[in-house]
Design an enzyme around this catalytic site. Structure first.
Site, PDB file in Angstrom:
ATOM      1  N   LYS A  22       0.843  -1.208   0.000  1.00 18.74           N
ATOM      2  CA  LYS A  22       0.000   0.000   0.000  1.00 18.74           C
ATOM      3  C   LYS A  22       0.873   1.251   0.000  1.00 18.74           C
ATOM      4  O   LYS A  22       0.639   2.191  -0.756  1.00 18.74           O
ATOM      5  CB  LYS A  22      -0.887  -0.010   1.256  1.00 18.74           C
ATOM      6  CG  LYS A  22      -1.465   1.344   1.622  1.00 18.74           C
ATOM      7  CD  LYS A  22      -2.279   1.285   2.908  1.00 18.74           C
ATOM      8  CE  LYS A  22      -1.533   1.627   4.163  1.00 18.74           C
ATOM      9  NZ  LYS A  22      -1.306   3.050   4.423  1.00 18.74           N
ATOM     10  N   ASN A  23       1.898   1.258   0.853  1.00 17.81           N
ATOM     11  CA  ASN A  23       2.709   2.473   0.989  1.00 17.81           C
ATOM     12  C   ASN A  23       3.663   2.687  -0.186  1.00 17.81           C
ATOM     13  O   ASN A  23       4.311   3.729  -0.269  1.00 17.81           O
ATOM     14  CB  ASN A  23       3.492   2.458   2.314  1.00 17.81           C
ATOM     15  CG  ASN A  23       2.587   2.786   3.486  1.00 17.81           C
ATOM     16  OD1 ASN A  23       1.397   3.075   3.302  1.00 17.81           O
ATOM     17  ND2 ASN A  23       3.137   2.747   4.691  1.00 17.81           N
ATOM     18  N   ARG A  92      -3.828  10.632   4.903  1.00 21.36           N
ATOM     19  CA  ARG A  92      -2.723  11.583   4.862  1.00 21.36           C
ATOM     20  C   ARG A  92      -1.966  11.541   3.525  1.00 21.36           C
ATOM     21  O   ARG A  92      -1.437  12.544   3.056  1.00 21.36           O
ATOM     22  CB  ARG A  92      -1.780  11.268   6.027  1.00 21.36           C
ATOM     23  CG  ARG A  92      -0.555  12.147   6.077  1.00 21.36           C
ATOM     24  CD  ARG A  92       0.267  11.866   7.311  1.00 21.36           C
ATOM     25  NE  ARG A  92       1.596  12.415   7.216  1.00 21.36           N
ATOM     26  CZ  ARG A  92       1.924  13.642   7.549  1.00 21.36           C
ATOM     27  NH1 ARG A  92       1.025  14.465   8.004  1.00 21.36           N
ATOM     28  NH2 ARG A  92       3.165  14.062   7.432  1.00 21.36           N
ATOM     29  N   CYS A 116      -4.511   8.391   9.933  1.00 23.22           N
ATOM     30  CA  CYS A 116      -4.515   7.780  11.264  1.00 23.22           C
ATOM     31  C   CYS A 116      -4.276   8.835  12.333  1.00 23.22           C
ATOM     32  O   CYS A 116      -3.429   9.711  12.161  1.00 23.22           O
ATOM     33  CB  CYS A 116      -3.402   6.750  11.371  1.00 23.22           C
ATOM     34  SG  CYS A 116      -3.781   5.177  10.631  1.00 23.22           S
ATOM     35  N   ARG A 121       1.525  15.042  13.089  1.00 21.59           N
ATOM     36  CA  ARG A 121       1.896  14.812  11.687  1.00 21.59           C
ATOM     37  C   ARG A 121       1.826  16.059  10.807  1.00 21.59           C
ATOM     38  O   ARG A 121       1.014  16.150   9.889  1.00 21.59           O
ATOM     39  CB  ARG A 121       1.043  13.687  11.094  1.00 21.59           C
ATOM     40  CG  ARG A 121       1.150  12.417  11.874  1.00 21.59           C
ATOM     41  CD  ARG A 121       0.357  11.297  11.268  1.00 21.59           C
ATOM     42  NE  ARG A 121       1.139  10.514  10.318  1.00 21.59           N
ATOM     43  CZ  ARG A 121       0.676   9.436   9.701  1.00 21.59           C
ATOM     44  NH1 ARG A 121      -0.535   9.026   9.907  1.00 21.59           N
ATOM     45  NH2 ARG A 121       1.435   8.770   8.872  1.00 21.59           N
ATOM     46  N   ASP A 304       5.588   1.277  11.953  1.00 18.16           N
ATOM     47  CA  ASP A 304       4.381   0.584  11.488  1.00 18.16           C
ATOM     48  C   ASP A 304       4.298  -0.868  11.961  1.00 18.16           C
ATOM     49  O   ASP A 304       3.306  -1.549  11.685  1.00 18.16           O
ATOM     50  CB  ASP A 304       4.307   0.616   9.946  1.00 18.16           C
ATOM     51  CG  ASP A 304       3.865   1.979   9.426  1.00 18.16           C
ATOM     52  OD1 ASP A 304       3.520   2.849  10.243  1.00 18.16           O
ATOM     53  OD2 ASP A 304       3.868   2.166   8.188  1.00 18.16           O
ATOM     54  N   ILE A 326       8.869   7.863  16.444  1.00 18.25           N
ATOM     55  CA  ILE A 326       8.453   8.540  15.206  1.00 18.25           C
ATOM     56  C   ILE A 326       7.165   9.331  15.399  1.00 18.25           C
ATOM     57  O   ILE A 326       7.077  10.489  15.007  1.00 18.25           O
ATOM     58  CB  ILE A 326       8.277   7.522  14.044  1.00 18.25           C
ATOM     59  CG1 ILE A 326       9.505   6.621  13.920  1.00 18.25           C
ATOM     60  CG2 ILE A 326       7.977   8.241  12.732  1.00 18.25           C
ATOM     61  CD1 ILE A 326      10.773   7.302  13.478  1.00 18.25           C
ATOM     62  N   ARG A 396      -8.278  -0.348   5.491  1.00 18.37           N
ATOM     63  CA  ARG A 396      -7.447   0.676   4.839  1.00 18.37           C
ATOM     64  C   ARG A 396      -6.159   0.073   4.307  1.00 18.37           C
ATOM     65  O   ARG A 396      -5.612   0.547   3.311  1.00 18.37           O
ATOM     66  CB  ARG A 396      -7.074   1.786   5.842  1.00 18.37           C
ATOM     67  CG  ARG A 396      -8.198   2.725   6.173  1.00 18.37           C
ATOM     68  CD  ARG A 396      -7.693   3.825   7.064  1.00 18.37           C
ATOM     69  NE  ARG A 396      -6.525   4.444   6.474  1.00 18.37           N
ATOM     70  CZ  ARG A 396      -5.641   5.187   7.138  1.00 18.37           C
ATOM     71  NH1 ARG A 396      -5.814   5.415   8.414  1.00 18.37           N
ATOM     72  NH2 ARG A 396      -4.611   5.714   6.532  1.00 18.37           N
TER      73      ARG A 396
HETATM   74  C1  UD1 Z   1       4.820   7.233   6.052  1.00 16.56           C
HETATM   75  C2  UD1 Z   1       3.950   6.001   5.977  1.00 16.56           C
HETATM   76  C3  UD1 Z   1       3.500   5.594   7.368  1.00 16.56           C
HETATM   77  C4  UD1 Z   1       4.710   5.425   8.288  1.00 16.56           C
HETATM   78  C5  UD1 Z   1       5.616   6.655   8.238  1.00 16.56           C
HETATM   79  C6  UD1 Z   1       6.911   6.450   9.002  1.00 16.56           C
HETATM   80  C7  UD1 Z   1       2.867   6.155   3.818  1.00 16.56           C
HETATM   81  C8  UD1 Z   1       1.601   6.382   3.063  1.00 16.56           C
HETATM   82  N1  UD1 Z   1       2.795   6.284   5.139  1.00 16.56           N
HETATM   83  O1  UD1 Z   1       4.008   8.257   6.602  1.00 16.56           O
HETATM   84  O2  UD1 Z   1       2.787   4.364   7.266  1.00 16.56           O
HETATM   85  O3  UD1 Z   1       4.258   5.228   9.606  1.00 16.56           O
HETATM   86  O4  UD1 Z   1       5.948   6.959   6.876  1.00 16.56           O
HETATM   87  O5  UD1 Z   1       7.607   5.357   8.521  1.00 16.56           O
HETATM   88  O6  UD1 Z   1       3.878   5.831   3.250  1.00 16.56           O
HETATM   89  N2  UD1 Z   1       7.011  15.176   9.929  1.00 16.56           N
HETATM   90  C9  UD1 Z   1       7.164  16.530  10.151  1.00 16.56           C
HETATM   91  N3  UD1 Z   1       6.999  17.393   9.106  1.00 16.56           N
HETATM   92  C10 UD1 Z   1       6.700  16.953   7.845  1.00 16.56           C
HETATM   93  C11 UD1 Z   1       6.567  15.570   7.617  1.00 16.56           C
HETATM   94  C12 UD1 Z   1       6.727  14.699   8.686  1.00 16.56           C
HETATM   95  O7  UD1 Z   1       7.416  16.956  11.270  1.00 16.56           O
HETATM   96  O8  UD1 Z   1       6.577  17.796   6.943  1.00 16.56           O
HETATM   97  C13 UD1 Z   1       7.163  14.229  11.058  1.00 16.56           C
HETATM   98  C14 UD1 Z   1       5.857  13.494  11.345  1.00 16.56           C
HETATM   99  O9  UD1 Z   1       4.997  14.247  12.166  1.00 16.56           O
HETATM  100  C15 UD1 Z   1       6.364  12.262  12.025  1.00 16.56           C
HETATM  101  C16 UD1 Z   1       7.678  11.982  11.306  1.00 16.56           C
HETATM  102  O10 UD1 Z   1       8.054  13.209  10.695  1.00 16.56           O
HETATM  103  O11 UD1 Z   1       6.614  12.494  13.387  1.00 16.56           O
HETATM  104  C17 UD1 Z   1       7.606  10.904  10.267  1.00 16.56           C
HETATM  105  O12 UD1 Z   1       6.654  11.226   9.294  1.00 16.56           O
HETATM  106  P1  UD1 Z   1       6.805  10.779   7.777  1.00 16.56           P
HETATM  107  O13 UD1 Z   1       8.049  10.004   7.599  1.00 16.56           O
HETATM  108  O14 UD1 Z   1       6.566  11.965   6.921  1.00 16.56           O
HETATM  109  O15 UD1 Z   1       5.587   9.799   7.653  1.00 16.56           O
HETATM  110  P2  UD1 Z   1       4.482   9.776   6.526  1.00 16.56           P
HETATM  111  O16 UD1 Z   1       5.091  10.012   5.187  1.00 16.56           O
HETATM  112  O17 UD1 Z   1       3.313  10.577   6.942  1.00 16.56           O
END
Ligand code: UD1
Length: 417
Positions: A22-23, A92, A116, A121, A304, A326, A396
């Site tokens: 999915k991701n 998201r 979620c 985030r 995850d 995370i 999902r």
């Molecule tokens: C992706 C995955 C999710 C997984 C996560 C971490 C998908 C669709 N989802 O989510 O399943 O749990 O990676 O492996 O691939 N952050 C910021 N600013 C930003 C972006 C992120 O502060 O602009 C922070 C987030 O709040 C979080 C951390 O960085 O604490 C990790 O987020 P990120 O790696 O971006 O996760 P996602 O891409 O949302």
């Protein structure tokens, strides 16, 4: 709302085939928006998040033809630049469309994302770096408005944190940017490599794949492509945990075990008997020791898999500590696991699990995707009937979960309300 009824304890046996990730497919689907040529994606899993992304692409004007799990896209008909709240609020990953829509339409209006409820985030890393590439960005009424006069401009970008989503969004925004974009401190998750491979198969020029420094040379056109994503390492980890929690012998196939190296090594250190093949692992009944686990960006222990691991260690004698680094609020499974008789105490971002006590079936509720998977694992290991409510969270991200577990011999039923 559907419920799952699991009557345990269940012994599992046989082989489970993992779906495509999915991701990996969510960013790849957003990447479809970059092109105006035909794109064919194979073995696309039938999941709620994937269907939400397909609806979003359809609303934006992309032609979509489904033939089973093969989907053909005609993105030449892209006509809208707006990803509306009603779709984006549930997922998201919709924010991945920002870079591609902006590239094609020179403007984008994308709702601030939901998904979620596992933390705040933010998307600051996506936005500030798109600005460095020349986008003008404003936030108003819950929407991100982005605009650019001409093509985005190649830039040197440094991520303050290796965000998976920001790396993917910026990589896509750089495909048609003028000149070279460098993304430093890029995330290393295998799904990012997969997106880069997909983009390159269309004619993009992404190099440094698999490293923390990605270089993207802007191109002028893309070509037709047919692509199949990698197997879902998180789904694989879920079945591995389920097998170990129930003392079962199970083969988990259809994914690359190297994508789960940290998890598999840790489980082996804990005493798990795991035979590793090319695209499968075989789990044999094992007696495990407790551990100390810290989530971390890839190649570390995936956030995850944290919830599923917690369900497993409720069945492992001794004290296990799991610290979540995370997402600050990713412990919603803890009260539900405790309802099944687990002994888990939360302090700050650490969970202290006093494991090895028998669990007993009870009514529980899904709260987010991976928390729900943890409840399934715990229910399989519990004595008696567990009723799991709000199964839509599982839908999902887990394709045919109940059928896959049933095939492994679990006493699991899905009932509709
Ligand atoms: C992706 C995955 C999710 C997984 C996560 C971490 C998908 C669709 N989802 O989510 O399943 O749990 O990676 O492996 O691939 N952050 C910021 N600013 C930003 C972006 C992120 O502060 O602009 C922070 C987030 O709040 C979080 C951390 O960085 O604490 C990790 O987020 P990120 O790696 O971006 O996760 P996602 O891409 O949302």
């Amino acid at each position: 709302m559907d419920k799952l009824i699991i009557t345990g304890p269940c012994r599992l046996s046989g082989t489970v085939t993992i779906s495509k990730a999915k991701n990996a497919y969510l960013p790849i689907l957003a990447g479809v928006l970059l092109s105006d040529k035909k794109i064919v994606l194979n073995e696309v899993p039938n999941l709620r998040d994937i269907n939400t992304m397909l609806t979003l692409l359809g609303n934006l004007g992309v032609g979509i033809t489904r033939n089973g799990k093969t989907i053909t896209f005609d993105p030449s008909t892209l006509s809208s630049h707006e990803a509306t709240y009603d779709l984006v609020k549930t997922m998201r990953a919709s924010i991945f469309t920002l870079g591609p829509i902006l590239t094609r339409m020179k403007k984008a209006k994308v709702s601030l994302p939901g998904g979620c409820a596992i933390g705040t985030r933010p998307i600051d890393l996506h936005l500030s770096n798109l600005e460095k590439m020349g986008a003008k960005i404003t936030l108003e009424g819950g929407y991100v408005y982005a605009e650019t006069d001409g093509p985005l401009k190649g830039a040197n970008l440094l991520l303050a944190f290796p965000s998976v989503g920001a790396t993917e969004n910026l990589m896509m925004a750089a495909v048609f940017a003028e000149g070279k974009t460098v993304i430093e401190n890029a995330a290393l998750e295998p799904e990012i490599d997969d997106l880069a491979n997909f983009l390159n198969a269309m004619g993009a020029k992404v190099s440094g794949i698999g490293s923390t420094r990605l270089e993207i040379e802007g191109v002028k056109t893309l070509n037709e492509v047919e692509y199949t994503a990698i197997g879902d390492r998180i789904e694989a980890a879920t079945y591995i945990m389920a097998a170990l929690a129930t003392g079962s012998n199970v083969k988990v196939e259809g994914f690359n075990p190297a994508h789960l190296e940290f998890v598999i090594d840790l489980l082996k250190e804990m005493g798990a008997k795991i035979n590793i093949g090319d695209n499968f692992v075989e789990i044999s009944e094992s007696s495990l020791n407790s551990a100390r686990i810290d989530t971390a960006p890839f190649p570390g222990f995936p956030t995850d898999v944290q919830a599923q691991m917690m369900a497993l260690v409720t069945q492992v004698k001794g004290n296990t500590i799991i610290t979540e680094h995370i997402f600050e609020n990713r412990f919603m499974h803890v009260p539900e696991l405790n309802r099944l008789g687990a002994s888990i105490e939360l302090r700050g971002n650490s969970a202290f699990i006093d494991g090895g006590h028998p669990l007993k079936g009870a009514p529980v509720m899904c709260t987010d995707l991976r928390a729900s998977a943890a409840l399934v694992i715990a229910a399989l290991a519990s004595e008696g009937k567990t009723e799991i409510d709000r199964v839509y969270h599982l839908d999902r991200g887990y394709e045919n979960l109940d059928q896959k577990f049933k095939k492994l011999g679990a006493n699991i039923e899905r009932i509709g309300n």
